[in-house]
Design a protein around this motif. Structure first.
Motif, PDB file in Angstrom:
ATOM      1  N   PHE A 240       0.567  -1.004  -0.149  1.00 17.96           N
ATOM      2  CA  PHE A 240      -0.041  -0.050  -0.093  1.00 17.96           C
ATOM      3  C   PHE A 240       0.934   1.246   0.027  1.00 17.96           C
ATOM      4  CE2 PHE A 240      -4.432  -1.047   1.915  1.00 17.96           C
ATOM      5  CZ  PHE A 240      -4.688  -1.667   0.498  1.00 17.96           C
ATOM      6  N   SER A 241       2.040   1.258  -0.006  1.00 14.79           N
ATOM      7  CA  SER A 241       3.213   2.272  -0.180  1.00 14.79           C
ATOM      8  C   SER A 241       2.872   2.915   1.360  1.00 14.79           C
ATOM      9  CB  SER A 241       2.709   3.441  -1.354  1.00 14.79           C
ATOM     10  OG  SER A 241       3.349   2.940  -2.511  1.00 14.79           O
ATOM     11  N   ALA A 242       2.729   2.139   2.370  1.00 10.52           N
ATOM     12  CA  ALA A 242       2.778   2.838   3.422  1.00 10.52           C
ATOM     13  C   ALA A 242       4.035   2.768   4.322  1.00 10.52           C
ATOM     14  CB  ALA A 242       1.717   1.663   4.382  1.00 10.52           C
ATOM     15  N   ALA A 243       5.052   2.449   3.722  1.00  9.17           N
ATOM     16  CA  ALA A 243       6.433   2.679   3.968  1.00  9.17           C
ATOM     17  C   ALA A 243       6.881   1.886   5.440  1.00  9.17           C
ATOM     18  CB  ALA A 243       6.777   4.064   4.085  1.00  9.17           C
ATOM     19  N   ALA A 244       8.122   2.059   5.994  1.00  5.55           N
ATOM     20  CA  ALA A 244       8.657   1.263   6.719  1.00  5.55           C
ATOM     21  C   ALA A 244       8.053   0.811   8.236  1.00  5.55           C
ATOM     22  CB  ALA A 244      10.056   1.751   7.089  1.00  5.55           C
ATOM     23  N   GLN A 245       7.327   1.958   8.624  1.00  2.53           N
ATOM     24  CA  GLN A 245       6.717   1.904   9.826  1.00  2.53           C
ATOM     25  C   GLN A 245       5.175   1.480   9.780  1.00  2.53           C
ATOM     26  OE1 GLN A 245       7.150   5.876  11.352  1.00  2.53           O
ATOM     27  NE2 GLN A 245       9.310   5.329  11.976  1.00  2.53           N
ATOM     28  N   HIS A 246       4.651   1.125   8.635  1.00  2.00           N
ATOM     29  CA  HIS A 246       3.265   0.648   8.365  1.00  2.00           C
ATOM     30  C   HIS A 246       3.091  -0.633   7.716  1.00  2.00           C
ATOM     31  CE1 HIS A 246       2.573   4.686  10.321  1.00  2.00           C
ATOM     32  NE2 HIS A 246       1.220   4.459  10.672  1.00  2.00           N
ATOM     33  N   SER A 247       4.034  -1.277   7.222  1.00  2.00           N
ATOM     34  CA  SER A 247       4.199  -2.240   6.189  1.00  2.00           C
ATOM     35  C   SER A 247       4.664  -3.671   6.649  1.00  2.00           C
ATOM     36  CB  SER A 247       4.717  -1.677   5.114  1.00  2.00           C
ATOM     37  OG  SER A 247       4.138  -0.669   4.519  1.00  2.00           O
ATOM     38  N   GLN A 248       4.862  -3.692   7.873  1.00  2.00           N
ATOM     39  CA  GLN A 248       5.839  -4.864   8.107  1.00  2.00           C
ATOM     40  C   GLN A 248       5.101  -6.137   8.352  1.00  2.00           C
ATOM     41  OE1 GLN A 248       9.395  -3.778  11.260  1.00  2.00           O
ATOM     42  NE2 GLN A 248       7.719  -2.168  11.163  1.00  2.00           N
ATOM     43  N   ALA A 249       5.577  -7.359   8.188  1.00  2.00           N
ATOM     44  CA  ALA A 249       5.037  -8.446   8.394  1.00  2.00           C
ATOM     45  C   ALA A 249       5.921  -9.320   9.549  1.00  2.00           C
ATOM     46  CB  ALA A 249       5.277  -9.416   7.122  1.00  2.00           C
ATOM     47  N   LEU A 250       5.342  -8.794  10.921  1.00  2.00           N
ATOM     48  CA  LEU A 250       6.097  -9.191  11.727  1.00  2.00           C
ATOM     49  C   LEU A 250       5.608 -10.434  12.554  1.00  2.00           C
ATOM     50  CD1 LEU A 250       6.310  -5.735  13.526  1.00  2.00           C
ATOM     51  CD2 LEU A 250       8.276  -6.723  12.365  1.00  2.00           C
ATOM     52  N   TYR A 251       5.233 -11.356  11.846  1.00  2.00           N
ATOM     53  CA  TYR A 251       4.640 -12.424  12.648  1.00  2.00           C
ATOM     54  C   TYR A 251       5.763 -13.552  13.175  1.00  2.00           C
ATOM     55  CZ  TYR A 251       4.714 -13.852   7.424  1.00  2.00           C
ATOM     56  OH  TYR A 251       4.998 -13.902   6.360  1.00  2.00           O
ATOM     57  N   PRO A 252       7.118 -13.308  12.474  1.00  2.00           N
ATOM     58  CA  PRO A 252       8.065 -14.068  13.129  1.00  2.00           C
ATOM     59  C   PRO A 252       8.444 -13.423  14.542  1.00  2.00           C
ATOM     60  CG  PRO A 252       8.693 -13.603  10.824  1.00  2.00           C
ATOM     61  CD  PRO A 252       7.574 -12.951  11.263  1.00  2.00           C
ATOM     62  N   LEU A 253       8.409 -12.407  14.749  1.00  2.00           N
ATOM     63  CA  LEU A 253       8.430 -11.856  15.911  1.00  2.00           C
ATOM     64  C   LEU A 253       7.586 -12.450  17.157  1.00  2.00           C
ATOM     65  CD1 LEU A 253       9.997  -9.169  17.301  1.00  2.00           C
ATOM     66  CD2 LEU A 253       7.760  -8.230  16.996  1.00  2.00           C
ATOM     67  N   PHE A 254       6.439 -12.353  16.999  1.00  2.00           N
ATOM     68  CA  PHE A 254       5.468 -13.325  17.847  1.00  2.00           C
ATOM     69  C   PHE A 254       5.600 -14.599  17.850  1.00  2.00           C
ATOM     70  CE2 PHE A 254       3.295  -9.342  16.106  1.00  2.00           C
ATOM     71  CZ  PHE A 254       3.102  -8.818  17.396  1.00  2.00           C
ATOM     72  N   THR A 255       6.091 -15.162  16.671  1.00  2.00           N
ATOM     73  CA  THR A 255       6.239 -16.776  16.743  1.00  2.00           C
ATOM     74  C   THR A 255       7.457 -17.188  17.784  1.00  2.00           C
ATOM     75  OG1 THR A 255       5.509 -16.546  14.421  1.00  2.00           O
ATOM     76  CG2 THR A 255       6.450 -18.534  14.989  1.00  2.00           C
TER      77      THR A 255
END
Lengths: 376, 342, 321
Positions: free
Chosen positions: B134-149
């Motif tokens: 969505f061109s939401a850039a670095a602070q609104h586009s991450q796929a952080l599921y590994p962090l929680f996993t």
């Protein structure tokens, strides 16, 4: 000249089918085939089925390769006698392909191809009502334990050509209300009667499969005047035993790996159980109340491999015409349930067929249903 | 059954569970939206992308709580409420905001049960949007599921379609453990048939969206759709793939992954998250360790590069895995066999 | 001031239990038999007990890394606590939490907490549960002057005020956040912080049980009545280091000795109740003896208790797998 050329086209299995995958050819070019011989395996999102040859002849050409997904009506191959030249066949194929338009098959589309939700008494049922409204006595088809109206996918479309056909999801099944009451076939028969009321149908030919056969018999007791005839397909209630492994497995299996072998008990040709069929049943079983409903239904009719109710007296008491249709290799309700019935009841046994003759021998079952309704 | 969007499927899951269980509450920034505004329209937004629209109107201020923009307090409050009798569904909006409240998830909710000797139940769901596109850039586009996993005690769900989203969210709400439920923001308008009634999809059970003979593709969330598109094209060339949607990264259905790799002998993993210590590395390690003998070719990972998510579309497109890259990866593992035989 | 005799006896017993529990831990820790970190509450007993004397099992508290006193004040049994601190399977957390994670949710004890500022957001949630479930309960966050500077605490004050929660924020201000004085680390005042969020502020001398009891009583009544959150600022002193082993080189010589001599909450309690004949010395002596025995037994039992079985390692990560 084209009279001796027969196109082999993508068949339409079930009302919702728009395309299918030619999974495999079962005959090679140059092979002589007889009418009814298995030509190819066709996979749809619901089922894998064999395609039986529409005519005798030689398979002269495989137009579509195995693995290809094509719209209904698309040319798969060409049958012709050896007297037809290759040039004629090429010309036939070229003409067919240039004229073929996907989605344009058989303009005589059925009245309604989408099932609808209908309020029946306190319950909401999914109902598929097809075929001509003014074509005589309608046919109501009742599926079995764990099934739904798509169990009739190979029957409803074909039969709708000559008559009004109603299929529905029994309570606890498919998309219908999961409230199954006491779960007895008698209770389900009352729902079937209410459905006839809701549809404004006075009288119908009744076809019942498996537990749906028991429901049909109960309906004949409850409202004999509403039942024009009974066609019982591998019905419950006539024999003594049931494959409890199937019932329990069907209830408890919650993943594809565990459910698939259970579903394979239903059919003689195990390849008929497609991934999508398994997935569809898993999706149904995930619905809130589905497993509880199935458990109640199973307990009401079956216990420790035995059928709780002997419904033969109902069959004997019913005054109208009854036919019994059964697969010789039924692994759920043994075909022996068809033995010792009153002599006036015609019994048809289908060799090489399991518990789902309406899927496995669809054309023959459809013929039996049509003929019986015509005679009754 | 009717066609529903990803957004509608999630909204319906929330609505049905709130009707079923009065302990289910919602909280988050603008989950109602408009509270105290001059328009006097407390159901103005229904979440920043409208996912919770209408729930305030149906359930009112006693069940649907707009929060201050104050993630640490309300995510912590959701954990505390979960441990004391409610079943909160907290919306974190963009998963990138976890930076403001990670302690409440990582050190509090995730740990209660274990560190209190099995005496706590924390039936908490944290919903958040993830993903680039969505061109939401670095602070609104991450796929952080590994962090929680990575954090024991959390369950992590990544639905890949509307049907999956509804069943998995209902399961999440009924689950007694803290669940992170991640919604790809690009998918909210995707539609498919979704049952009207409630249903649940169990955690830890992968879905095979197709089965093939040549290559196993493990893909997560939106990448499942990309993998299917790639597999469609490959099938026309005679390469058939099994596509595995694990549905949950924690628990992870390792059995299905290993079984499929045993059948195909080749593995491509498609993961939208940053490539170091992500799900692709995790699955690759699993297979390398447990199914080494089955492998006919090296494992290939299709991931973004190890950069923040860029803004300009031209860069974002380069960043994202896509069907073409998946296709190329599959062909490369197929080609490896040919090289060996040659 | 009308405090029922039974409440006085119970409160004295709780304070004495905390004191003996902590003094004993101080000794036992030095032997090397207790693993991990231990943070002692000695000197602060009147705060936890004074606040909790208004709470029922259905009310909720969240504690800090210095949590033993709050646990005992909320009714957690010393046998289970001692065994937990010794890492035994009979511990209140089956030996998997230790000193910093003692919790008993059945008693409304939401846990000691190893993260400074971890408790206040949780207490907002517990207060929300009380409010939504309409059970009449209140939720109390104990936190130190150090945690009062955490963003989580300040956010929680705001949230509790915005949501009008039945929450009470008890700042136990012992003058030091670890080794740094609150006079250095806390800007402004706790009072102004409360005012900034529109929250009523109360303060009291944390070495005087009666002052704490009265002040906390008002704050808790305010919250319980549905009037929203309140803050109680309790001034007190820590007698031991931040953790056991801390030589307190940041504190002036004699500071602690003076506190012990002049501001001992137990001594002050005894003097007050005997002076005005609320309780007699003999009943207090009886409690002292009984508690001494209880702690002795707790240590003996903890040392004799079985260690966790290896399979406990993998248990209770999740409710369902």
């Amino acid at each position: 000249m084209a009279g001796t050329i027969t196109p082999v086209t993508m068949p339409k299995f079930g009302l919702a089918m728009t395309e299918g995958k030619l999974a495999d050819w079962l005959v090679s070019p140059g092979d002589a085939v007889t009418a009814g011989q298995e030509l190819a395996e066709i996979e749809t999102t619901k089922i894998t089925n064999v395609y039986e040859s529409p005519a005798a002849g030689t398979l002269r050409r495989q137009v579509a390769p195995a693995g290809e997904t094509l719209p209904v009506g698309a040319l798969l191959g060409v049958l012709a006698g050896s007297d037809v030249s290759d040039a004629e066949i090429d010309a036939f194929i070229e003409k067919f392909q240039s004229e073929f338009v996907a989605g344009d098959e058989d303009g005589a589309d059925e009245a309604s191809s989408e099932p609808e939700m209908l309020d029946v008494g306190t319950r909401r049922l999914r109902v598929q009502d097809t075929g001509a409204r003014d074509a005589g006595v309608p046919l109501l088809l009742i599926h079995g334990f764990g099934g739904d109206l798509t169990n009739w996918m190979l029957n409803q479309g074909d039969l709708s050509g000559t008559t009004r056909v109603i299929t529905f999801d029994l309570p606890g099944h498919g998309e219908s209300t999961k409230d199954v009451g006491d779960g007895t076939p008698a209770m389900l028969a009352a729902v079937a009667r209410d459905l006839l009321d809701a549809l404004g149908i006075d009288r119908a030919h009744i076809g019942g499969h498996s537990m749906g056969g028991a429901v049909a018999l109960e309906l004949a007791r409850l409202a004999p005047e509403r039942v024009a005839s009974l066609s019982l397909i591998a019905p419950a209630g006539l024999g003594k035993t049931i494959n409890q492994e199937f019932i329990d497995g069907f209830i408890t299996a919650d993943r594809r790996k565990t459910l698939e072998p259970v579903l394979q008990l239903l059919v003689h040709d195990k390849g008929l159980v497609s991934r999508q069929m398994v997935e569809g049943i898993i999706r149904f079983k995930r619905l809130d109340g589905a497993v509880a409903g199935l458990t109640t239904l199973a307990k009401a009719s079956f216990e420790n491999g035995q059928q709780k109710e002997n419904l033969r007296p109902l069959l004997e008491a019913y005054k109208g015409p009854v036919q019994v249709l059964w697969g010789a290799e039924d692994e759920i309700l043994p075909v022996s349930g068809s033995e010792g019935l009153p002599s006036e009841v015609p019994v048809s046994i289908f060799p090489g067929t399991g518990h789902m003759p309406q899927l496995e021998k669809a054309a023959e079952i459809n013929a039996k249903l049509k003929d019986f309704a015509a005679k009754s | 059954m009717s066609k529903k969007s990803f957004r509608q499927a999630i909204n319906e899951a929330l609505r049905q569970e709130m009707r079923r269980d009065p302990r289910v509450i919602l909280m988050g920034e603008d989950v109602a939206g408009g509270q105290g505004g001059s328009a006097d329209n407390p159901d103005a937004w229904g979440g920043v992308l409208g996912v919770t629209k209408g729930l305030y109107t149906e359930f009112g201020a006693e069940r649907v709580f707009d929060t201050p923009i104050s993630e640490a307090s309300y995510i912590g409050a959701a954990a505390g409420a979960a441990a004391t009798g409610l079943r909160p569904v907290a919306e974190l909006m963009f998963v990138d905001f976890i930076g403001s409240c990670l302690d409440q998830v990582m050190n509090q909710a995730a740990k209660f049960r274990y560190m209190f000797g099995g005496k706590a139940r924390t039936p908490l769901v944290i919903r958040a949007m993830y993903g680039a596109g969505f061109s939401a850039a670095a602070q609104h586009s991450q796929a952080l599921y590994p962090l929680f996993t990575h954090i024991p005690g959390l369950k992590v769900v990544i639905p890949s379609s509307p049907y999956e989203a509804k069943g998995l969210l209902i399961e999440a709400i009924r689950d007694d453990d803290p669940v992170i439920f991640l919604e790809n923001k690009v998918m909210y308008d995707d539609e498919e048939d979704v049952p009207d009634d409630s249903y649940t999809i169990p955690f830890g059970e992968a879905n095979l969206t197709r089965e093939g003979d040549d290559v196993t593709i493990v893909a997560f969330g939106r990448m499942v759709n990309f993998a299917n598109q790639a597999a469609d094209r490959l099938e026309k060339e005679g390469i058939t793939c099994t596509v595995i949607d694990p549905r949950t990264t924690s628990p992870l259905d390792t059995g299905t992954i290993l079984d499929c790799v045993a059948e195909t002998g080749r593995l491509v993993i498609v993961d939208e998250s940053s490539p170091r210590c992500n799900m692709a590395t995790d699955v690759a390690a699993l297979v390398a360790e447990e199914a080494f003998d089955a492998l006919k070719a090296p494992i290939r990972r299709v991931t973004p590069p190890h950069t923040p998510v860029p803004f300009a579309s031209v860069l974002e497109n380069l960043y994202m895995p896509d069907p073409a890259r998946i296709e190329a990866a599959v062909k490369s593992v197929m080609g490896y066999k040919a090289k060996q035989e040659a | 001031m009308q405090i029922p005799r039974e409440v006085l006896l119970r409160s004295y017993r709780a304070m004495r239990t905390i004191r003996d529990f902590e003094e004993r831990l101080h000794v036992e820790f030095a032997t090397g038999e207790i693993p991990g970190f231990v943070h002692l509450y000695c000197g602060e007993e009147a705060s936890g007990v004074g606040v909790c004397s208004h709470l029922k099992d259905t009310d909720t508290i969240a504690s800090t890394h210095r949590g033993h006193g709050h646990c005992i004040a909320k009714g957690v049994g010393v046998d289970g606590m001692m065994a937990e601190i010794y890492g035994r399977s009979t511990g209140v957390c089956r030996g998997k939490g230790g000193s910093m994670h003692i919790a008993d949710l059945s008693l409304g004890m939401l846990g000691a907490n190893g993260i400074v500022g971890g408790g206040p957001p949780l207490i907002c949630g517990a207060a929300l549960s009380h409010k939504v479930l309409k059970d009449g309960g209140v939720a109390v966050a104990f936190y130190g002057d150090g945690a009062s500077n955490e963003g989580t605490t300040l956010e929680s004050l705001n949230l509790a005020s915005v949501w009008n929660l039945p929450a009470v924020f008890v700042v136990e201000d012992n003058g030091y956040g670890e080794a740094t004085a609150s006079s250095y680390a806390c800007a402004g005042t706790q009072k102004d912080r409360a005012a900034g969020f529109g929250i009523p502020y109360f303060e009291c001398d944390g070495t005087d049980f009666f002052a704490v009891h009265e002040t906390a009583g008002e704050a808790i009544a305010h919250a319980r009545a549905g009037k929203g959150p309140a803050m109680v600022h309790v001034h007190l002193s820590r007698w031991y280091g931040h953790f056991e082993g801390d030589a307190m080189t940041y504190r002036a010589n004699g500071e602690v000795a003076k506190e012990r001599a002049e501001q001992d909450c137990l001594k002050k309690f005894r003097e007050k109740v005997t002076e005005i004949s609320l309780l007699d010395s003999a009943s207090l002596d009886e409690i002292d003896a009984s508690v001494r025995d209880e702690i002795e037994q707790a240590v003996i039992k903890a040392k004799a208790a079985p260690l966790p079985e290896p399979e406990a390692l993998m248990q209770d990560v999740y409710v369902s797998y």
